[in-house]
Design a protein around this motif. Structure first.
Motif, PDB file in Angstrom:
ATOM      1  N   ALA A   1       0.825  -1.211   0.000  1.00 43.62           N
ATOM      2  CA  ALA A   1       0.000   0.000   0.000  1.00 43.62           C
ATOM      3  C   ALA A   1       0.861   1.263   0.000  1.00 43.62           C
ATOM      4  CB  ALA A   1      -0.927  -0.010   1.224  1.00 43.62           C
ATOM      5  N   LEU A   2       1.998   1.215   0.688  1.00 40.42           N
ATOM      6  CA  LEU A   2       2.837   2.416   0.801  1.00 40.42           C
ATOM      7  C   LEU A   2       3.497   2.768  -0.532  1.00 40.42           C
ATOM      8  CD1 LEU A   2       4.648   1.958   4.249  1.00 40.42           C
ATOM      9  CD2 LEU A   2       2.720   3.437   3.715  1.00 40.42           C
ATOM     10  N   VAL A   3       3.831   1.744  -1.322  1.00 37.50           N
ATOM     11  CA  VAL A   3       4.573   2.008  -2.569  1.00 37.50           C
ATOM     12  C   VAL A   3       3.841   3.000  -3.474  1.00 37.50           C
ATOM     13  CG1 VAL A   3       5.374   0.948  -4.718  1.00 37.50           C
ATOM     14  CG2 VAL A   3       6.025  -0.040  -2.523  1.00 37.50           C
ATOM     15  N   PRO A   4       2.572   2.760  -3.845  1.00 36.31           N
ATOM     16  CA  PRO A   4       1.927   3.759  -4.710  1.00 36.31           C
ATOM     17  C   PRO A   4       1.517   5.028  -3.970  1.00 36.31           C
ATOM     18  CG  PRO A   4       0.380   2.012  -4.192  1.00 36.31           C
ATOM     19  CD  PRO A   4       1.704   1.589  -3.603  1.00 36.31           C
ATOM     20  N   ARG A   5       1.261   4.939  -2.660  1.00 32.68           N
ATOM     21  CA  ARG A   5       0.763   6.108  -1.928  1.00 32.68           C
ATOM     22  C   ARG A   5       1.852   7.126  -1.634  1.00 32.68           C
ATOM     23  NH1 ARG A   5      -4.306   5.297   0.838  1.00 32.68           N
ATOM     24  NH2 ARG A   5      -5.569   4.476  -0.855  1.00 32.68           N
ATOM     25  N   TRP A   6       3.055   6.648  -1.321  1.00 37.04           N
ATOM     26  CA  TRP A   6       4.057   7.557  -0.795  1.00 37.04           C
ATOM     27  C   TRP A   6       5.212   7.830  -1.741  1.00 37.04           C
ATOM     28  CZ3 TRP A   6       2.485  10.783   2.363  1.00 37.04           C
ATOM     29  CH2 TRP A   6       1.581  10.450   3.369  1.00 37.04           C
ATOM     30  N   THR A   7       5.159   7.302  -2.945  1.00 40.87           N
ATOM     31  CA  THR A   7       6.214   7.603  -3.899  1.00 40.87           C
ATOM     32  C   THR A   7       5.706   8.701  -4.818  1.00 40.87           C
ATOM     33  OG1 THR A   7       6.703   5.256  -3.826  1.00 40.87           O
ATOM     34  CG2 THR A   7       7.853   6.551  -5.502  1.00 40.87           C
TER      35      THR A   7
ATOM     36  N   GLY B   1       0.584   4.152 -10.110  1.00 44.36           N
ATOM     37  CA  GLY B   1       1.602   3.553  -9.235  1.00 44.36           C
ATOM     38  C   GLY B   1       2.476   2.526  -9.916  1.00 44.36           C
TER      39      GLY B   1
ATOM     40  N   LEU C   1       6.139   1.045  -8.534  1.00 42.97           N
ATOM     41  CA  LEU C   1       6.264  -0.407  -8.361  1.00 42.97           C
ATOM     42  C   LEU C   1       7.516  -0.921  -9.060  1.00 42.97           C
ATOM     43  CD1 LEU C   1       4.803  -2.958  -7.245  1.00 42.97           C
ATOM     44  CD2 LEU C   1       3.857  -3.250  -9.534  1.00 42.97           C
TER      45      LEU C   1
ATOM     46  N   GLY D   1      11.329  12.902  -3.938  1.00 44.81           N
ATOM     47  CA  GLY D   1       9.980  12.337  -3.956  1.00 44.81           C
ATOM     48  C   GLY D   1       9.952  10.840  -4.190  1.00 44.81           C
ATOM     49  N   PHE D   2      10.989  10.323  -4.856  1.00 49.38           N
ATOM     50  CA  PHE D   2      10.930   8.878  -5.133  1.00 49.38           C
ATOM     51  C   PHE D   2      12.065   8.047  -4.551  1.00 49.38           C
ATOM     52  CE2 PHE D   2      12.635  10.709  -9.139  1.00 49.38           C
ATOM     53  CZ  PHE D   2      13.798   9.979  -9.285  1.00 49.38           C
TER      54      PHE D   2
ATOM     55  N   VAL E   1      12.171   7.262  -1.650  1.00 48.29           N
ATOM     56  CA  VAL E   1      11.519   6.402  -0.656  1.00 48.29           C
ATOM     57  C   VAL E   1      11.538   4.940  -1.063  1.00 48.29           C
ATOM     58  CG1 VAL E   1       9.936   7.983   0.474  1.00 48.29           C
ATOM     59  CG2 VAL E   1       9.299   6.981  -1.687  1.00 48.29           C
TER      60      VAL E   1
ATOM     61  N   PHE F   1      11.499   1.275   1.038  1.00 46.35           N
ATOM     62  CA  PHE F   1      10.500   0.217   0.860  1.00 46.35           C
ATOM     63  C   PHE F   1      11.184  -1.095   0.490  1.00 46.35           C
ATOM     64  CE2 PHE F   1       7.428   3.744  -0.647  1.00 46.35           C
ATOM     65  CZ  PHE F   1       7.094   4.032   0.662  1.00 46.35           C
TER      66      PHE F   1
ATOM     67  N   GLY G   1      -2.065  -5.456  -1.483  1.00 44.80           N
ATOM     68  CA  GLY G   1      -1.963  -4.124  -0.883  1.00 44.80           C
ATOM     69  C   GLY G   1      -1.737  -3.057  -1.944  1.00 44.80           C
ATOM     70  N   PHE G   2      -0.885  -3.387  -2.915  1.00 48.40           N
ATOM     71  CA  PHE G   2      -0.560  -2.423  -3.966  1.00 48.40           C
ATOM     72  C   PHE G   2      -1.796  -2.026  -4.766  1.00 48.40           C
ATOM     73  CE2 PHE G   2       0.460  -1.657  -8.421  1.00 48.40           C
ATOM     74  CZ  PHE G   2       1.275  -0.537  -8.307  1.00 48.40           C
TER      75      PHE G   2
ATOM     76  N   ALA H   1      -4.322   0.022  -2.793  1.00 49.11           N
ATOM     77  CA  ALA H   1      -3.889   1.390  -2.512  1.00 49.11           C
ATOM     78  C   ALA H   1      -3.892   2.237  -3.777  1.00 49.11           C
ATOM     79  CB  ALA H   1      -2.500   1.385  -1.891  1.00 49.11           C
TER      80      ALA H   1
ATOM     81  N   PHE I   1      -5.984  -0.027   5.994  1.00 52.42           N
ATOM     82  CA  PHE I   1      -5.041  -1.043   5.510  1.00 52.42           C
ATOM     83  C   PHE I   1      -4.498  -1.879   6.664  1.00 52.42           C
ATOM     84  CE2 PHE I   1      -4.945   1.290   1.530  1.00 52.42           C
ATOM     85  CZ  PHE I   1      -4.859   0.252   0.627  1.00 52.42           C
TER      86      PHE I   1
END
Lengths: 286, 274
Positions: free
Chosen positions: A207-213, A245, A249, B185-186, B188, B192, B211-212, B215, B225
């Motif tokens: 969930a974090l990958v598409p939300r926070w990038t 996203g 990914l 911005g990326f 991050v 992950f 999850g991906f 989201a 989540f």
């Protein structure tokens, strides 16, 4: 008073840890990693956590104190929070030993060595893979949406409430159950917990990958003029139609692949900074 | 910078240096550390915003095994001093500076943790004498070193003139600062990837994709989540044959005449156990 009562009720238990010792060990467990070192990692910190018990169980006996200190300066490495469970079990064992039970150094060492690895397998995904990222990203989104200092306060309070409560109850369970808990952990429980924690962690990461990038491709692909209105399509819009996203990914997979090829995370960060500068320079990224 | 601000700042830097190693109170997480620096220097709003953005970059910087992560303490404290203090950098510039600082902090951390190996041997000597106080003092001393590891560089930054910092930054071409800010911005994804590598195996990969997709295509927030993740993990463990080998055998033995009903019975049993 508590000591006297314990002695009169149970004559064979000459040495007994008090509630105060438990509180002291609980407070000290929060300094587990203070002497983190390359050789034996958390050893000094774990010994530091055991000192209230050592003082209570081997009073005015330099030799036994020295032995106990040395026993707990051996290699130690687990998720910090989990040291409370191991500390609880170890304090129960030390108490029995001080009261004459036949528990030798090897037994105590093997309980520590046997639990710290599996418990780290449970603790790392739960605390570092799930709880901290979830609270941190929730707090960060609050802060970025203009609620100011509430974000940091929520992060600090929620994280520490969970951490302190976990430490206290793990230590209590460890001390009350003693070595019984080691057998329970052997019975598949630890595997269930590890798998459950990893499922939760992976789901949250997904969930974090598409939300926070944040990545944006403003590069214009096509300009269509219909009835005097110009419709432009950017590369980003095409990606979004494919699947929002998708680029984060793919970037994540690239990093996973590089890390598995033993590329240092710092180099990866530098590579991505290079990509950012180059992408901006040629107008691909914005 | 007033003396009072400087004292509070030094205290914050010192505590962050200790706690980034302890990993307990999480004072060194950017969202907390930058906010505290902002409070010390009288610009809380910038501190919070910088901290929140850095937090998302630092989300995967974890102490796992013997790997030492990029240092959140040095990155947060010094970049916040430059953003909230007299140098008054923009938040984007603060983030660009934070990454090299994180690496410098990591190198310093490796250095201090190597010194602590020697201290651990001193502790062995104290322990052999039954000297409880001696062992404790060594532990305090090690933490003191980790505190200084952040406090000293922070102090050095406060005595550099703000004009020199700004002039230095202005000398950097826009394509670099803007590019760094975009990359902020990326990057991050590196964090992950580190967390995922720690947990991933063939059994749990599908849950990552679940999850991906959820989201990317829904508006569910992270609390939702968290709850969904717990539910899925719980149900999976209840139903996975790997963890229920024994009960399945017993079940099959009991109702071998009703093979079709066995799956439902398993679920019933799982529900009964609740």
């Amino acid at each position: 008073m508590v000591d006297n009562k314990a002695q009169s009720v149970q004559k064979d238990k000459q040495y007994k840890l008090t509630h105060g010792d438990m509180i002291s060990a609980f407070w000290r467990s929060g300094f587990l990693q203070g002497s983190w070192n390359y050789e034996r990692v958390q050893n000094v910190g774990f010994c530091f956590q055991m000192i209230p018990a050592i003082k209570r169980l081997y009073p005015s006996d330099k030799e036994k104190t020295a032995e106990a200190l040395k026993r707990h300066l051996t290699f130690m490495q687990t998720t910090p929070v989990m040291s409370s469970l191991i500390g609880g079990i170890t304090m129960a064992m030390e108490e029995e030993r001080a009261n004459g039970a036949d528990i030798d150094d090897a037994t105590i060492a093997s309980v520590k060595v046997g639990t710290m690895g599996p418990l780290a397998g449970v603790g790392d995904p739960i605390f570092w893979g799930t709880i901290r990222p979830v609270i941190a990203s929730f707090a960060a989104s609050l802060a970025l949406s203009g609620s100011g200092v509430m974000g940091p306060i929520i992060f600090f309070v929620v994280w520490n409430a969970i951490r302190l409560a976990t430490r206290w109850y793990l230590q209590k369970i460890g001390y009350d159950q003693g070595t019984n808990i080691v057998q329970n952990l052997g019975g598949g429980l630890i595997q269930k917990l590890t798998t459950g924690a990893s499922i939760l962690g992976m789901f949250i990461m997904g969930a974090l990958v598409p939300r926070w990038t944040k990545i944006n491709f403003p590069l214009v692909i096509s300009k269509v003029k219909v009835d005097g209105k110009t419709t432009t399509t950017t590369l980003q819009q095409i990606f979004n139609q494919l699947l929002p996203g998708i680029i984060p990914l793919l970037l994540t997979f690239f990093c996973i692949w590089m890390l598995r090829r033993k590329v240092n995370a710092i180099w990866l960060i530098f590579i991505l900074f290079g990509v950012g500068i180059f992408g901006y320079w040629i107008g691909l990224l914005g | 910078m007033s003396t009072a601000s400087l004292i509070v700042l030094m205290l914050v830097a010192f505590l962050a240096g200790i706690d980034v190693v302890l990993d307990e109170w999480e004072l060194a997480q950017p969202i907390v550390a930058c906010t505290m620096v902002g409070m010390a220097l009288g610009d809380v709003a910038s501190g919070v915003l910088l901290g929140a953005q850095l937090q998302l970059i630092a989300i995967g910087w974890m102490n796992i095994g013997s790997a030492i992560p990029p240092d959140a303490a040095l990155a947060s404290i010094i970049s916040a001093v430059l953003v909230c203090g007299p140098a008054n950098l923009s938040i984007a510039n603060g983030i660009a500076i934070a990454i090299p600082l994180a690496i410098a902090g990591q190198v310093l951390n490796i250095f201090v943790r190597s010194i602590v190996v020697i201290m651990a041997h001193v502790a062995d000597g104290r322990a052999a004498d039954g000297d409880i106080k001696g062992v404790q003092w060594i532990h305090y001393f090690d933490m003191f070193l980790q505190g200084l590891r952040i406090a000293i560089p922070t102090y050095i930054v406060t005595i550099i003139s703000p004009k020199a910092v700004q002039a230095g930054l202005n000398a950097i071409p826009k394509v670099i600062t803007q590019g760094l800010s975009i990359a902020g911005g990326f990057v991050v994804v590196v964090g992950f990837a580190m967390v995922i590598n720690m947990m991933a195996n063939n059994e749990v990969w599908p849950f990552f994709f679940a999850g991906f997709v959820l989201a990317a295509l829904t508006q569910l927030n992270l609390i939702a989540f968290g709850i969904l993740g717990l539910v899925i993990a719980f149900v999976y463990i209840r139903l996975s044959p790997r963890f229920n080998a024994q009960t399945t055998v017993v079940q099959n033995a009991n109702d071998h005449d009703a093979a079709s009903g066995s799956a439902e019975d398993d679920i019933d049993k799982a529900l009964d156990d609740l």
